[in-house]
Design a protein around this motif. Structure first.
Motif, PDB file in Angstrom:
ATOM      1  N   HIS A 309       0.924  -1.051   0.124  1.00 53.47           N
ATOM      2  CA  HIS A 309      -0.044  -0.073   0.072  1.00 53.47           C
ATOM      3  C   HIS A 309       0.966   1.225   0.102  1.00 53.47           C
ATOM      4  O   HIS A 309       1.951   1.053  -0.332  1.00 53.47           O
ATOM      5  CB  HIS A 309      -0.857   0.022   0.948  1.00 53.47           C
ATOM      6  CG  HIS A 309      -2.062  -0.939   1.088  1.00 53.47           C
ATOM      7  ND1 HIS A 309      -2.440  -1.337  -0.461  1.00 53.47           N
ATOM      8  CD2 HIS A 309      -2.812  -1.509   1.756  1.00 53.47           C
ATOM      9  CE1 HIS A 309      -3.490  -2.239  -0.088  1.00 53.47           C
ATOM     10  NE2 HIS A 309      -3.904  -2.526   1.006  1.00 53.47           N
ATOM     11  N   GLY A 310       0.184   2.350   0.467  1.00 52.67           N
ATOM     12  CA  GLY A 310       1.093   3.623   0.266  1.00 52.67           C
ATOM     13  C   GLY A 310       0.931   4.624   1.596  1.00 52.67           C
ATOM     14  O   GLY A 310      -0.016   4.421   2.172  1.00 52.67           O
ATOM     15  N   LEU A 311       1.927   5.504   1.604  1.00 55.24           N
ATOM     16  CA  LEU A 311       1.937   6.355   2.746  1.00 55.24           C
ATOM     17  C   LEU A 311       0.835   7.455   2.575  1.00 55.24           C
ATOM     18  O   LEU A 311       0.639   7.898   1.307  1.00 55.24           O
ATOM     19  CB  LEU A 311       3.153   7.098   2.984  1.00 55.24           C
ATOM     20  CG  LEU A 311       4.306   6.048   3.526  1.00 55.24           C
ATOM     21  CD1 LEU A 311       5.642   6.463   3.711  1.00 55.24           C
ATOM     22  CD2 LEU A 311       3.933   5.221   4.726  1.00 55.24           C
ATOM     23  N   GLN A 312      -0.009   7.699   3.556  1.00 53.01           N
ATOM     24  CA  GLN A 312      -1.049   8.792   3.362  1.00 53.01           C
ATOM     25  C   GLN A 312      -1.923   8.517   2.122  1.00 53.01           C
ATOM     26  O   GLN A 312      -2.386   9.462   1.325  1.00 53.01           O
ATOM     27  CB  GLN A 312      -0.212  10.238   3.039  1.00 53.01           C
ATOM     28  CG  GLN A 312       0.704  10.679   4.171  1.00 53.01           C
ATOM     29  CD  GLN A 312       1.515  11.839   3.980  1.00 53.01           C
ATOM     30  OE1 GLN A 312       1.393  12.424   3.030  1.00 53.01           O
ATOM     31  NE2 GLN A 312       2.296  12.227   4.780  1.00 53.01           N
ATOM     32  N   GLY A 313      -2.229   7.271   2.154  1.00 55.17           N
ATOM     33  CA  GLY A 313      -3.026   6.800   0.903  1.00 55.17           C
ATOM     34  C   GLY A 313      -4.476   6.715   1.262  1.00 55.17           C
ATOM     35  O   GLY A 313      -5.088   7.202   2.173  1.00 55.17           O
ATOM     36  N   LYS A 314      -5.269   6.061   0.367  1.00 63.04           N
ATOM     37  CA  LYS A 314      -6.827   6.074   0.622  1.00 63.04           C
ATOM     38  C   LYS A 314      -7.072   4.760   1.324  1.00 63.04           C
ATOM     39  O   LYS A 314      -8.362   4.597   1.457  1.00 63.04           O
ATOM     40  CB  LYS A 314      -7.310   5.984  -0.812  1.00 63.04           C
ATOM     41  CG  LYS A 314      -6.919   4.661  -1.891  1.00 63.04           C
ATOM     42  CD  LYS A 314      -7.674   4.786  -3.135  1.00 63.04           C
ATOM     43  CE  LYS A 314      -7.059   3.491  -3.911  1.00 63.04           C
ATOM     44  NZ  LYS A 314      -8.023   3.560  -4.951  1.00 63.04           N
ATOM     45  N   PHE A 315      -6.283   3.897   1.786  1.00 65.00           N
ATOM     46  CA  PHE A 315      -6.613   2.700   2.674  1.00 65.00           C
ATOM     47  C   PHE A 315      -6.616   2.943   4.089  1.00 65.00           C
ATOM     48  O   PHE A 315      -6.163   4.080   4.577  1.00 65.00           O
ATOM     49  CB  PHE A 315      -5.947   1.355   2.012  1.00 65.00           C
ATOM     50  CG  PHE A 315      -6.093   1.002   0.489  1.00 65.00           C
ATOM     51  CD1 PHE A 315      -7.609   1.085   0.044  1.00 65.00           C
ATOM     52  CD2 PHE A 315      -5.424   0.567  -0.351  1.00 65.00           C
ATOM     53  CE1 PHE A 315      -7.970   0.659  -1.095  1.00 65.00           C
ATOM     54  CE2 PHE A 315      -5.597   0.402  -1.723  1.00 65.00           C
ATOM     55  CZ  PHE A 315      -6.959   0.203  -1.985  1.00 65.00           C
ATOM     56  N   ALA A 316      -6.957   1.805   4.834  1.00 69.14           N
ATOM     57  CA  ALA A 316      -7.127   2.162   6.259  1.00 69.14           C
ATOM     58  C   ALA A 316      -5.976   1.928   7.216  1.00 69.14           C
ATOM     59  O   ALA A 316      -5.935   2.337   8.157  1.00 69.14           O
ATOM     60  CB  ALA A 316      -8.144   0.930   6.814  1.00 69.14           C
ATOM     61  N   GLN A 317      -4.755   1.162   6.371  1.00 71.51           N
ATOM     62  CA  GLN A 317      -3.486   1.084   7.349  1.00 71.51           C
ATOM     63  C   GLN A 317      -2.794   2.454   7.667  1.00 71.51           C
ATOM     64  O   GLN A 317      -2.806   3.150   6.955  1.00 71.51           O
ATOM     65  CB  GLN A 317      -2.774   0.208   6.399  1.00 71.51           C
ATOM     66  CG  GLN A 317      -3.169  -1.327   6.539  1.00 71.51           C
ATOM     67  CD  GLN A 317      -2.912  -2.150   5.397  1.00 71.51           C
ATOM     68  OE1 GLN A 317      -2.998  -1.428   4.061  1.00 71.51           O
ATOM     69  NE2 GLN A 317      -2.440  -3.471   5.346  1.00 71.51           N
ATOM     70  N   ALA A 318      -2.462   2.229   8.950  1.00 67.74           N
ATOM     71  CA  ALA A 318      -1.429   3.334   9.471  1.00 67.74           C
ATOM     72  C   ALA A 318      -0.332   3.516   8.663  1.00 67.74           C
ATOM     73  O   ALA A 318       0.129   2.669   8.035  1.00 67.74           O
ATOM     74  CB  ALA A 318      -1.093   3.255  10.726  1.00 67.74           C
ATOM     75  N   ASP A 319       0.316   4.555   8.423  1.00 65.35           N
ATOM     76  CA  ASP A 319       1.686   4.738   7.862  1.00 65.35           C
ATOM     77  C   ASP A 319       2.687   3.840   8.581  1.00 65.35           C
ATOM     78  O   ASP A 319       3.449   3.481   7.769  1.00 65.35           O
ATOM     79  CB  ASP A 319       1.885   5.926   7.982  1.00 65.35           C
ATOM     80  CG  ASP A 319       1.309   7.099   6.706  1.00 65.35           C
ATOM     81  OD1 ASP A 319       0.384   6.246   6.056  1.00 65.35           O
ATOM     82  OD2 ASP A 319       1.387   8.339   6.821  1.00 65.35           O
ATOM     83  N   GLU A 320       2.630   3.628   9.493  1.00 55.26           N
ATOM     84  CA  GLU A 320       3.487   3.070  10.404  1.00 55.26           C
ATOM     85  C   GLU A 320       3.402   1.746   9.778  1.00 55.26           C
ATOM     86  O   GLU A 320       4.728   0.890   9.879  1.00 55.26           O
ATOM     87  CB  GLU A 320       3.535   3.055  11.983  1.00 55.26           C
ATOM     88  CG  GLU A 320       3.691   4.454  12.497  1.00 55.26           C
ATOM     89  CD  GLU A 320       2.476   5.469  12.327  1.00 55.26           C
ATOM     90  OE1 GLU A 320       2.745   6.499  12.585  1.00 55.26           O
ATOM     91  OE2 GLU A 320       1.518   4.897  11.974  1.00 55.26           O
ATOM     92  N   GLU A 321       2.547   0.957   9.626  1.00 51.85           N
ATOM     93  CA  GLU A 321       2.340  -0.497   9.164  1.00 51.85           C
ATOM     94  C   GLU A 321       2.953  -0.630   7.934  1.00 51.85           C
ATOM     95  O   GLU A 321       3.645  -1.317   7.212  1.00 51.85           O
ATOM     96  CB  GLU A 321       0.885  -0.903   9.169  1.00 51.85           C
ATOM     97  CG  GLU A 321       0.865  -2.395   8.610  1.00 51.85           C
ATOM     98  CD  GLU A 321      -0.674  -2.804   8.679  1.00 51.85           C
ATOM     99  OE1 GLU A 321      -1.087  -3.773   8.191  1.00 51.85           O
ATOM    100  OE2 GLU A 321      -1.431  -2.066   9.402  1.00 51.85           O
ATOM    101  N   VAL A 322       2.548   0.481   6.887  1.00 50.12           N
ATOM    102  CA  VAL A 322       3.146   0.635   5.320  1.00 50.12           C
ATOM    103  C   VAL A 322       4.765   0.653   5.157  1.00 50.12           C
ATOM    104  O   VAL A 322       5.410  -0.029   4.793  1.00 50.12           O
ATOM    105  CB  VAL A 322       2.663   1.878   4.764  1.00 50.12           C
ATOM    106  CG1 VAL A 322       3.140   1.874   3.449  1.00 50.12           C
ATOM    107  CG2 VAL A 322       1.036   1.698   4.668  1.00 50.12           C
ATOM    108  N   ILE A 323       5.192   1.416   6.518  1.00 46.66           N
ATOM    109  CA  ILE A 323       6.785   1.768   6.453  1.00 46.66           C
ATOM    110  C   ILE A 323       7.117   0.124   6.983  1.00 46.66           C
ATOM    111  O   ILE A 323       8.303  -0.227   6.282  1.00 46.66           O
ATOM    112  CB  ILE A 323       6.937   2.709   7.575  1.00 46.66           C
ATOM    113  CG1 ILE A 323       6.623   4.088   7.054  1.00 46.66           C
ATOM    114  CG2 ILE A 323       8.534   2.856   7.864  1.00 46.66           C
ATOM    115  CD1 ILE A 323       6.547   5.180   8.057  1.00 46.66           C
ATOM    116  N   GLU A 324       6.831  -0.375   7.897  1.00 45.88           N
ATOM    117  CA  GLU A 324       7.266  -1.624   8.457  1.00 45.88           C
ATOM    118  C   GLU A 324       7.347  -2.592   7.309  1.00 45.88           C
ATOM    119  O   GLU A 324       8.185  -3.493   7.222  1.00 45.88           O
ATOM    120  CB  GLU A 324       6.553  -2.218   9.756  1.00 45.88           C
ATOM    121  CG  GLU A 324       7.129  -3.349  10.461  1.00 45.88           C
ATOM    122  CD  GLU A 324       6.480  -3.757  11.542  1.00 45.88           C
ATOM    123  OE1 GLU A 324       6.838  -4.733  12.360  1.00 45.88           O
ATOM    124  OE2 GLU A 324       5.354  -3.113  11.928  1.00 45.88           O
TER     125      GLU A 324
END
Length: 424
Positions: A309-324
């Protein structure tokens, strides 16, 4: 002597977490809820899973998940949360990916003793990891195939998702190639539709890609969505190969481990791994599977790219999860693999991405070995797709040089337009 792999779980239970951990170890190895005939001490020594650690992490007053077993027994809270690490003998599983998944994430979710169960992490010994498939392209191979030696690979997704004919799709691909993208992918819902079957779409699209390559020397990587039953995926991969393509896309969760393994062993094309449906397995913090464990299993099938997914994107995940998740893709599955093969995959960032999300991505990840995919960020740019692509390239150059997007936009009309249009 058998080696062991280990798995870490977050559990919730009104019972003693240490006792529940022993139930988990027994359930997923040689035992059941009680010792049975034939379960000798020697067998248990050889095959039983071992509880390595139990760490209490908190207590809650309300249960996370319903549990008829505990209700029948009249067992109430408080509910303890604990992180449990269990080691499994690799000889119990062998080089068998579906059984590995069943061992790590099978009946545990149905145990009556728990009101929460999440597989968080998996750790593999190098000798065991070496028995499975490796990526054919990975990061270095994808860079080589696209001719992008430095910087993020700029990609996009074909839109509309469905409805275009094979000829319409090829015309859009030609336009995107001319715009300067490195990577183009099908959407997960467009595989082999009646209005644009792969038998027509692949030749039409690859004709446009070849024409662009002959004119410019640039080979754009196209990930054709070949999600289907196993024999059909092999046929589709062969077609892509014959037409000069180098990448296919698979919806992992709906094809399954066996199908993806079979595809990997059948073709040397890059496999772009799409995780659609992963949210159903991961969004509840006390149920399902975390990305580190998820991507470990799928990388054993030999995929080359993984969606994060992506940071500051349209889905529900937190940025921290995307980064990890991105950093998980960069880590080898096991240190010191004897084969010496590259064992990292390229993370694919998507979902609401545009030039304005580049700084957050760069500062969080600290490298540009990634696919940065923008659908609307390219195709909806007010000055056209070429300007959309250029806005992304200029944004990446700015952050790599330590420059703000606002300052870079003074020298880049495409970036300035993107900031005005998408940043409203």
């Amino acid at each position: 002597m058998s080696t062991k792999l280990s798995a870490t779980y977050l559990i919730e239970t009104p019972l003693d977490p240490r006792a529940v951990a022993e139930v988990m170890a027994g359930e997923q190895s040689c035992g059941t809820f009680t010792r049975v005939e034939g379960e000798t001490d020697a067998l248990r020594e050889r095959a039983r899973a071992i509880v390595e650690s139990v760490e209490t992490v908190g207590e809650v007053a309300m249960t996370s998940l319903p549990n008829a077993y505990l209700e029948r027994k009249g067992i109430r809270g408080p509910w303890h949360r604990a992180r449990v690490r269990i080691a499994f003998p690799t000889d119990n599983v062998g080089a068998n990916l579906p059984t590995l998944a069943a061992t790590l994430a099978g009946n545990l979710y149905d145990l009556g003793e728990v009101t929460g169960m999440r597989l968080e992490r998996v750790s593999l010994p190098a000798a065991y990891r070496d028995q499975f498939d490796f990526p054919r392209y990975g990061i270095a191979g994808t860079r080589a195939a696209t001719g992008v030696s430095t910087g993020a690979l700029v990609g996009t997704i074909l839109k509309p998702n469905v409805g275009m004919s094979a000829e319409d799709t090829a015309a859009l691909v030609a336009r995107l190639c001319a715009a300067g993208v490195d990577f183009i992918k099908d959407d997960e819902v467009c595989a082999d539709p009646v209005h644009a079957p792969l038998a027509k779409r692949v030749p039409a699209v690859m004709a446009a890609v070849r024409e662009h390559r002959e004119r410019t020397g640039k080979q754009v990587m196209v990930a054709f969505n070949i999600t289907d039953e196993t024999d059909a995926m092999r046929r589709h991969a062969d077609l892509v190969k014959r037409e000069g393509g180098n990448c296919v896309m698979v919806s992992l969760n709906w094809c399954g481990f066996s199908a993806v393994q079979t595809l990997r062993r059948h073709t040397d094309l890059a496999i772009h791994a799409h995780r659609n449906g992963y949210g159903a397995m991961s969004r509840d913090p006390l149920l399902g599977i975390g990305f580190q464990a998820y991507q470990t299993l799928w990388r054993l099938a030999g995929v080359d790219h993984m969606h994060v997914h992506g940071l500051q994107g349209k889905f529900a995940q937190a940025d921290e999860e995307v980064i990890e998740s991105a950093h998980d893709c960069y880590r080898p599955l096991a240190e010191g693999n004897a084969s010496g093969q590259a064992d990292t995959v390229m993370p694919a960032f998507s979902s609401g991405q545009w030039a304005g999300t580049v700084p957050a991505t760069w500062h969080a990840v600290g490298r540009d070995d990634l696919l940065f995919m923008a659908g609307g960020g390219i195709l909806a740019h007010p000055d056209g797709p070429a300007a959309g692509v250029q806005s992304l390239r200029d944004a990446w150059q700015a952050v790599r040089e330590g420059c703000s997007l606002e300052d870079a936009a003074k020298q880049s009309l495409p970036l300035a337009s993107a900031l005005r249009f998408f940043g409203r």
